[in-house]
Design a protein around this motif. Sequence first.
Motif, mmCIF file in Angstrom:
data_model
loop_
_atom_site.group_PDB
_atom_site.id
_atom_site.type_symbol
_atom_site.label_atom_id
_atom_site.label_comp_id
_atom_site.label_asym_id
_atom_site.label_seq_id
_atom_site.Cartn_x
_atom_site.Cartn_y
_atom_site.Cartn_z
ATOM 1 N N THR A 44 35.201 -6.306 -21.924
ATOM 2 C CA THR A 44 35.712 -6.846 -20.656
ATOM 3 C C THR A 44 36.938 -7.725 -20.935
ATOM 4 O O THR A 44 37.925 -7.699 -20.192
ATOM 5 N N LEU A 45 36.847 -8.467 -22.040
ATOM 6 C CA LEU A 45 37.943 -9.370 -22.428
ATOM 7 C C LEU A 45 39.252 -8.599 -22.658
ATOM 8 O O LEU A 45 39.250 -7.519 -23.255
ATOM 9 N N GLY A 46 40.345 -9.156 -22.151
ATOM 10 C CA GLY A 46 41.666 -8.568 -22.382
ATOM 11 C C GLY A 46 42.038 -7.454 -21.413
ATOM 12 O O GLY A 46 43.146 -6.926 -21.468
ATOM 13 N N LYS A 47 41.091 -7.084 -20.527
ATOM 14 C CA LYS A 47 41.409 -6.036 -19.540
ATOM 15 C C LYS A 47 42.012 -6.702 -18.287
ATOM 16 O O LYS A 47 41.363 -7.567 -17.688
ATOM 17 N N PRO A 48 43.236 -6.278 -17.903
ATOM 18 C CA PRO A 48 43.890 -6.898 -16.733
ATOM 19 C C PRO A 48 42.991 -6.919 -15.498
ATOM 20 O O PRO A 48 42.963 -7.902 -14.761
ATOM 21 N N LYS A 49 42.224 -5.846 -15.303
ATOM 22 C CA LYS A 49 41.345 -5.741 -14.127
ATOM 23 C C LYS A 49 40.299 -6.864 -14.085
ATOM 24 O O LYS A 49 39.779 -7.199 -13.020
ATOM 25 N N TYR A 50 39.961 -7.387 -15.267
ATOM 26 C CA TYR A 50 38.912 -8.415 -15.363
ATOM 27 C C TYR A 50 39.468 -9.781 -15.785
ATOM 28 O O TYR A 50 38.730 -10.621 -16.287
ATOM 29 N N ALA A 51 40.778 -9.969 -15.558
ATOM 30 C CA ALA A 51 41.441 -11.217 -15.989
ATOM 31 C C ALA A 51 40.773 -12.444 -15.366
ATOM 32 O O ALA A 51 40.679 -13.504 -15.995
ATOM 33 N N GLU A 52 40.268 -12.259 -14.155
ATOM 34 C CA GLU A 52 39.660 -13.384 -13.432
ATOM 35 C C GLU A 52 38.411 -13.948 -14.130
ATOM 36 O O GLU A 52 38.089 -15.125 -13.965
ATOM 37 N N VAL A 53 37.690 -13.083 -14.850
ATOM 38 C CA VAL A 53 36.456 -13.542 -15.504
ATOM 39 C C VAL A 53 36.653 -13.764 -17.010
ATOM 40 O O VAL A 53 35.678 -13.949 -17.749
ATOM 41 N N GLU A 54 37.915 -13.747 -17.464
ATOM 42 C CA GLU A 54 38.212 -13.884 -18.898
ATOM 43 C C GLU A 54 37.536 -15.119 -19.508
ATOM 44 O O GLU A 54 36.861 -15.022 -20.540
ATOM 45 N N GLN A 55 37.710 -16.255 -18.856
ATOM 46 C CA GLN A 55 37.158 -17.495 -19.399
ATOM 47 C C GLN A 55 35.632 -17.447 -19.445
ATOM 48 O O GLN A 55 34.997 -17.824 -20.431
ATOM 49 N N GLU A 56 35.052 -16.924 -18.366
ATOM 50 C CA GLU A 56 33.595 -16.829 -18.286
ATOM 51 C C GLU A 56 33.047 -15.878 -19.369
ATOM 52 O O GLU A 56 31.989 -16.130 -19.957
ATOM 53 N N MET A 57 33.783 -14.815 -19.632
ATOM 54 C CA MET A 57 33.353 -13.859 -20.663
ATOM 55 C C MET A 57 33.433 -14.473 -22.060
ATOM 56 O O MET A 57 32.605 -14.164 -22.931
ATOM 57 N N LEU A 58 34.425 -15.337 -22.277
ATOM 58 C CA LEU A 58 34.539 -16.016 -23.577
ATOM 59 C C LEU A 58 33.340 -16.930 -23.808
ATOM 60 O O LEU A 58 32.772 -16.971 -24.907
ATOM 61 N N VAL A 59 32.946 -17.643 -22.762
ATOM 62 C CA VAL A 59 31.791 -18.547 -22.859
ATOM 63 C C VAL A 59 30.515 -17.731 -23.076
ATOM 64 O O VAL A 59 29.668 -18.070 -23.912
ATOM 65 N N LEU A 60 30.411 -16.627 -22.328
ATOM 66 C CA LEU A 60 29.237 -15.743 -22.435
ATOM 67 C C LEU A 60 29.139 -15.161 -23.845
ATOM 68 O O LEU A 60 28.051 -15.142 -24.458
ATOM 69 N N LEU A 61 30.262 -14.702 -24.379
ATOM 70 C CA LEU A 61 30.284 -14.118 -25.725
ATOM 71 C C LEU A 61 29.845 -15.133 -26.772
ATOM 72 O O LEU A 61 29.030 -14.823 -27.655
ATOM 73 N N SER A 62 30.344 -16.337 -26.642
ATOM 74 C CA SER A 62 30.003 -17.384 -27.605
ATOM 75 C C SER A 62 28.494 -17.679 -27.563
ATOM 76 O O SER A 62 27.839 -17.805 -28.617
ATOM 77 N N ALA A 63 27.939 -17.759 -26.361
ATOM 78 C CA ALA A 63 26.498 -18.020 -26.209
ATOM 79 C C ALA A 63 25.676 -16.859 -26.761
ATOM 80 O O ALA A 63 24.664 -17.066 -27.454
ATOM 81 N N ALA A 64 26.103 -15.631 -26.476
ATOM 82 C CA ALA A 64 25.360 -14.451 -26.935
ATOM 83 C C ALA A 64 25.381 -14.353 -28.459
ATOM 84 O O ALA A 64 24.362 -14.040 -29.094
ATOM 85 N N GLU A 65 26.536 -14.654 -29.059
ATOM 86 C CA GLU A 65 26.636 -14.567 -30.518
ATOM 87 C C GLU A 65 25.791 -15.639 -31.206
ATOM 88 O O GLU A 65 25.191 -15.383 -32.259
ATOM 89 N N ALA A 66 25.729 -16.823 -30.610
ATOM 90 C CA ALA A 66 24.884 -17.884 -31.191
ATOM 91 C C ALA A 66 23.416 -17.468 -31.142
ATOM 92 O O ALA A 66 22.671 -17.646 -32.113
ATOM 93 N N LEU A 67 23.002 -16.870 -30.039
ATOM 94 C CA LEU A 67 21.606 -16.423 -29.909
ATOM 95 C C LEU A 67 21.323 -15.241 -30.839
ATOM 96 O O LEU A 67 20.241 -15.138 -31.413
ATOM 97 N N ARG A 68 22.296 -14.348 -30.984
ATOM 98 C CA ARG A 68 22.108 -13.212 -31.895
ATOM 99 C C ARG A 68 21.866 -13.712 -33.315
ATOM 100 O O ARG A 68 20.985 -13.214 -34.028
#
Lengths: 206, 206
Positions: A44-68
């Motif tokens: 999702t990150l880096g796709k112009p269509k999803y630019a609006e949720v870029e920040q939220e996806m970064l936070v989500l990714l960081s949380a998911a990787e910590a849990l993984r």
Amino acid sequence: MNDQSIASFLDALASKASTPGGGGAAALMGAQAAALVSMVCNLTLGKPKYAEVEQEMLVLLSAAEALRSQLTDMMQADVEVFNAVMAAYGLPKATDDEKAARSAAIQTALQAATDVPLACAKACAEVLKLSRVAAEKGNLNVISDAGVAVMAAYAALKSAALNVYINANSITERSFAEQRLAALAEVLAGVELEAEDIYQLVKQKL
Amino acid sequence: MNDQSIASFLDALASKASTPGGGGAAALMGAQAAALVSMVCNLTLGKPKYAEVEQEMLVLLSAAEALRSQLTDMMQADVEVFNAVMAAYGLPKATDDEKAARSAAIQTALQAATDVPLACAKACAEVLKLSRVAAEKGNLNVISDAGVAVMAAYAALKSAALNVYINANSITERSFAEQRLAALAEVLAGVELEAEDIYQLVKQKL
């Protein structure tokens, strides 16, 4: 353990060896769920269509990787606490002093063997919550992966719960056991409906 | 793919690469479920207390191992059918002939990409049934592993279903798609209640 190949892990799981067992499989399912949330973020990150949720996806990714990372570590921790319980049962019990020391060691080991699956259950409940964000806001092209994440997290959580129950049942210090069972009940509350709701959300978006 | 380490599989799953994805994770969860049924069998066989179910456990083990082998193979098959779909989309489309050939190739690839998760769903439904036998008749000391097996098989089945839906939606030959969706619906019928029933059976035995 994470350096082991998938084939040899599955062979060991299927074998008559006591570890790895359901606890390790639960942690691996939880780790797969977290990885799939990360996959949705990364696609999702880096796709112009999803630019609006870029920040939220970064936070989500960081949380998911910590849990993984936590969940993959729990595969090994599950083996260690099980082995500690077995070692305690193997202590000498010829004298009264030895019997007392052995019982105390068994109880200490069982407490650790209860805390690891409880921590696994908590981590899986967190992954389940993250999978909702992935399902709601992630790239539609990979939304089915968010649906697999929710099912994997749900199965892992319910699996870890069984390992909390089984160990808590053998703990003589009832206040410890009751406290852990109460904490588990809190983690499990409403989880069936939540998982089904996220799954249906994904299904409707396909 | 099965020679890959768990850590590198999880890294690849989390990455922005399209494969492995939810289909591979579903097959791996199914394989874990089958392995756990085998574990219960292997820890029941040869125990005097369970001599009465020896023959049944041998049959169960053989069935579980066959399904585990199928499901681990499906991890690779899922990657291959996905790559075939991508390759078909990449075919030239400058002329009408090329366009027609490309459309036909895409449709053929999508049919294969529907059949692999459908086969995965069917195999997981079989594992779910086997987990009931493990839960009902397996060694009580490892009954929680039968409970993890049922949750893993259930999650894998529901996950594979998403990949059938998503591919069937893109298939223009509606009779093919409808037939596969009907087959899937048959596999899914009653599976929530069945999984919950086996889970509760295990929980009561802990």
